[in-house]
Every structure is written in C-alpha cells, then in structure tokens.
Write a protein that holds these residues in place. Structure first.
Motif, PDB file in Angstrom:
ATOM      1  N   PRO A 144       0.572  -1.138   0.022  1.00 21.77           N
ATOM      2  CA  PRO A 144      -0.109   0.089   0.070  1.00 21.77           C
ATOM      3  C   PRO A 144       0.901   1.407   0.048  1.00 21.77           C
ATOM      4  CG  PRO A 144      -0.146  -0.843   2.191  1.00 21.77           C
ATOM      5  CD  PRO A 144       0.716  -1.976   1.494  1.00 21.77           C
ATOM      6  N   VAL A 145       0.329   2.286  -0.664  1.00 19.28           N
ATOM      7  CA  VAL A 145       1.146   3.534  -0.904  1.00 19.28           C
ATOM      8  C   VAL A 145       0.451   4.399   0.125  1.00 19.28           C
ATOM      9  CG1 VAL A 145       1.802   3.214  -3.102  1.00 19.28           C
ATOM     10  CG2 VAL A 145      -0.534   4.435  -2.812  1.00 19.28           C
ATOM     11  N   GLY A 146      -0.547   4.169   0.861  1.00 13.43           N
ATOM     12  CA  GLY A 146      -1.381   5.064   1.593  1.00 13.43           C
ATOM     13  C   GLY A 146      -2.666   4.605   2.270  1.00 13.43           C
ATOM     14  N   VAL A 147      -3.349   5.457   3.193  1.00 16.61           N
ATOM     15  CA  VAL A 147      -4.360   4.877   4.091  1.00 16.61           C
ATOM     16  C   VAL A 147      -5.492   5.828   3.749  1.00 16.61           C
ATOM     17  CG1 VAL A 147      -5.465   3.948   6.364  1.00 16.61           C
ATOM     18  CG2 VAL A 147      -2.752   3.698   5.734  1.00 16.61           C
ATOM     19  N   GLY A 148      -6.569   5.403   3.395  1.00 17.90           N
ATOM     20  CA  GLY A 148      -7.894   6.331   3.382  1.00 17.90           C
ATOM     21  C   GLY A 148      -8.650   5.957   4.484  1.00 17.90           C
ATOM     22  N   ILE A 149      -9.275   7.010   5.208  1.00 14.92           N
ATOM     23  CA  ILE A 149     -10.047   6.670   6.275  1.00 14.92           C
ATOM     24  C   ILE A 149     -11.319   7.270   6.257  1.00 14.92           C
ATOM     25  CG2 ILE A 149     -10.205   6.780   8.810  1.00 14.92           C
ATOM     26  CD1 ILE A 149      -7.190   6.664   9.269  1.00 14.92           C
ATOM     27  N   SER A 150     -12.467   6.725   6.423  1.00 16.54           N
ATOM     28  CA  SER A 150     -13.913   7.370   6.618  1.00 16.54           C
ATOM     29  C   SER A 150     -13.887   7.518   8.095  1.00 16.54           C
ATOM     30  CB  SER A 150     -14.941   6.488   5.902  1.00 16.54           C
ATOM     31  OG  SER A 150     -16.156   6.695   6.236  1.00 16.54           O
ATOM     32  N   SER A 151     -14.459   8.547   8.541  1.00 21.20           N
ATOM     33  CA  SER A 151     -14.653   8.742  10.215  1.00 21.20           C
ATOM     34  C   SER A 151     -15.887   9.519  10.266  1.00 21.20           C
ATOM     35  CB  SER A 151     -13.361   9.608  10.509  1.00 21.20           C
ATOM     36  OG  SER A 151     -13.327   9.848  12.115  1.00 21.20           O
ATOM     37  N   PRO A 152     -16.400   9.368  11.513  1.00 20.99           N
ATOM     38  CA  PRO A 152     -17.443  10.220  11.781  1.00 20.99           C
ATOM     39  C   PRO A 152     -16.783  11.682  12.329  1.00 20.99           C
ATOM     40  CG  PRO A 152     -16.945   8.862  13.707  1.00 20.99           C
ATOM     41  CD  PRO A 152     -16.119   8.266  12.505  1.00 20.99           C
ATOM     42  N   GLY A 153     -17.671  12.546  12.557  1.00 21.05           N
ATOM     43  CA  GLY A 153     -17.089  13.909  12.945  1.00 21.05           C
ATOM     44  C   GLY A 153     -16.825  14.790  11.518  1.00 21.05           C
ATOM     45  N   ALA A 154     -16.596  16.094  12.025  1.00 28.46           N
ATOM     46  CA  ALA A 154     -16.296  17.098  11.123  1.00 28.46           C
ATOM     47  C   ALA A 154     -14.803  17.102  10.733  1.00 28.46           C
ATOM     48  CB  ALA A 154     -16.726  18.611  11.262  1.00 28.46           C
TER      49      ALA A 154
END
Length: 298
Positions: free
Chosen positions: A56-66
């Motif tokens: 992997p070249v990176g990490v994408g995160i879906s998160s609650p909050g603004a």
C-alpha cells in the motif's frame, strides 16, 4: 494501480480492506476500541497486516465527525469522543509510516456514488442520508463542499416550519416516535411498522407518513433549486424501499404544481453502495487529496 488500505471507523465497529487492482479485498472488521491507545493499536494492526500482504502507498479513512483536512483535526462530536479536537491525522501517519487522508463518513459515501455508483458520470450531486437524523453531502465539480464551518451537507438543520427541523420531520425514526406517542397503546413502533400501517389504511400512520414525505420532498425541492445538481441521491435504510422515490415524486409534483415558475422535476436516485460505500469513498478521497498516491478511481 497502487494499493491502498481503506478503513471505515464506526461507533461500534471498524471495517477495513485493501483496494487492490481496483477491487476491495481482504475485508474485515474489529470492534471499535474504548480509548485512543486502543484505537491507534487497532488501526496500526490493520495497516501492518496490509503491508505484509500488499504494497500500500497510503491509508484512506472514513470517520465520523467534522474532518478538517487542513488542520488534520476531527472537529465536532461523535460516538467516539476520544478522536476529536487534536491533530489526529499526523499522529496516524507516524503510527502507519504511510500518508493518510481522512474524510467524513457521509462525504465518503457520496464520493463512492460519484465515482462508480448512482452518481457515475455526473459532476454535481446532493447525497441525502435518511436515518435517525438527516445528513449528507454536497459535491460540486467532483469536489466535496465542506463549508466554512465544515457543515456542508448537514441538511437536517434546515427549518421546515417555525420550530421543526428536517431531522425532526423527515426521519422515519422520529416519525415512528411520534406515532408511538400518539397511539399510546403500550407498544413501540419503528418506521417500517408505521409505513406498513399507513399502507393498510391506519389513519394516524397515514398522517405521520404524510408529514415525513412532505418534509423530505420540500427539502429536496429547496436544495435542488438552490444547487441545481445533476442528481439527488438518497441513502439510508429507508432509501431501499421501492415505494420511496415514486411517493416522493408525487409530493414533489404537488410542489411544482404550486410553484408555477419551477420548470423541472429533480432527478432522484437510490444509493448504489451500502456496506462498502465508506471504504470505496475513502479510497476516492485519498486519490483526490493525495494524488501522489495513485490514479483516480473510475
């Protein structure tokens, strides 16, 4: 195409996977930890396992909050209080040894629909999530509109009358709460039950269902004529009901008949993605936010 680790942080579980050859693989989930140290440990373990199996070249995160992408801080509040109000994205990059992008979960779902779901081929869309409250996302020219206070897409705050918001009137959860209180027969009803009762002719259920449909249709009309999107995409559990869009179109037609200068019917579509939406959207966001990390998803 470069591999990406994708993570969807929820209040009770954290879903994860790897985007490899444009396909989600190695999917799994772990319980959401109770504290920040556990959060770091859980996410780092996910990334380390992905590194062992892929490149992997990176990490994408879906998160609650603004999520404030400029500062790396998750503002606002959520069911995971320990992730808020400090620069969490730089800390995660230190733990992972990889670049990280993070975006709000509703925005991630909208980006997934834009890339390869119900909004594929469009540039501008409104994504409305119908749940306990009403949330969503505004996308213009393929970009999420966060707004000055990161409240872009918080449609539930719109006032529908002198004191009720869209979340009050356009949520099936609150519709069911009103029905339960008014029926007062000792039973507790959910939204599905109220809609079913309305279809069977229950007058009180029909009244509450009309309130729901009218509020949602009015909001869709107002938003459509404010933003003029290519599509309005509806998500959330109730969005999968086959009667939702035809019914909303009838209510929208009533509005169009009343507002004579309004010349077109908003184009409505059901969300294509469900459980994988936030993971796919996290990858889309990474490749928009960190273009050095790979190509765009199509």
């Amino acid at each position: 195409m470069s591999d990406l680790v994708v993570i969807d942080v929820g209040g009770t579980s954290i879903k994860h996977g790897v985007l490899h050859d444009d396909q989600l693989v190695s999917q799994g989930s772990v319980p959401t930890p109770k504290d920040l140290a556990g959060y770091y440990a859980a996410l780092t373990a996910i990334v380390q396992q992905a590194k062992a199996d892929y490149a992997p070249v990176g990490v994408g995160i879906s998160s609650p909050g603004a999520v404030n992408k400029k500062t790396g801080v998750i503002e606002g509040a959520s069911a995971i209080p320990y992730i808020h109000n400090f620069p969490i994205i730089p800390e995660l990059e230190k733990h992972f040894g990889l670049p990280v992008s993070m975006e709000n979960d509703a925005n991630c779902a909208a980006l997934a629909e834009l890339a390869s779901g119900a909004g594929a081929g469009t540039s501008n869309l409104l994504f409305i999530v119908i749940g306990t409250g009403i949330g969503g996302s505004v996308i213009v020219n393929h970009q999420v509109i966060h707004g000055r206070h990161l409240f872009g897409g918080e449609f539930g705050f719109m006032l529908m009358d002198s004191h009720n918001t869209l979340s009050d009137l356009g949520s099936p959860v609150h519709m069911a709460e009103r029905y339960t209180a008014r029926k007062a027969d000792g039973k507790t009803y959910d939204g599905q039950a109220v809609f079913a009762l309305a279809q069977r002719g229950d007058a009180l259920a029909q009244e509450e269902a009309r309130t729901f449909y009218k509020a949602l249709a009015t909001a869709i009309f107002n938003l459509s004529y404010a933003f003029d999107p290519d599509k309005v995409i509806l998500g959330g559990g109730v969005s999968q009901a086959d009667w939702l869009i035809p019914t909303l179109k009838r209510y929208l037609q009533d509005i169009l008949d009343e507002v004579k200068i309004a010349p077109w019917m908003p184009e409505l579509a059901l969300a294509h993605y469900r459980s994988q939406a936030n993971l796919i959207g996290a990858a889309v966001d990474f490749r928009q936010s960190r273009p050095e990390g790979g190509q765009s998803i199509s």
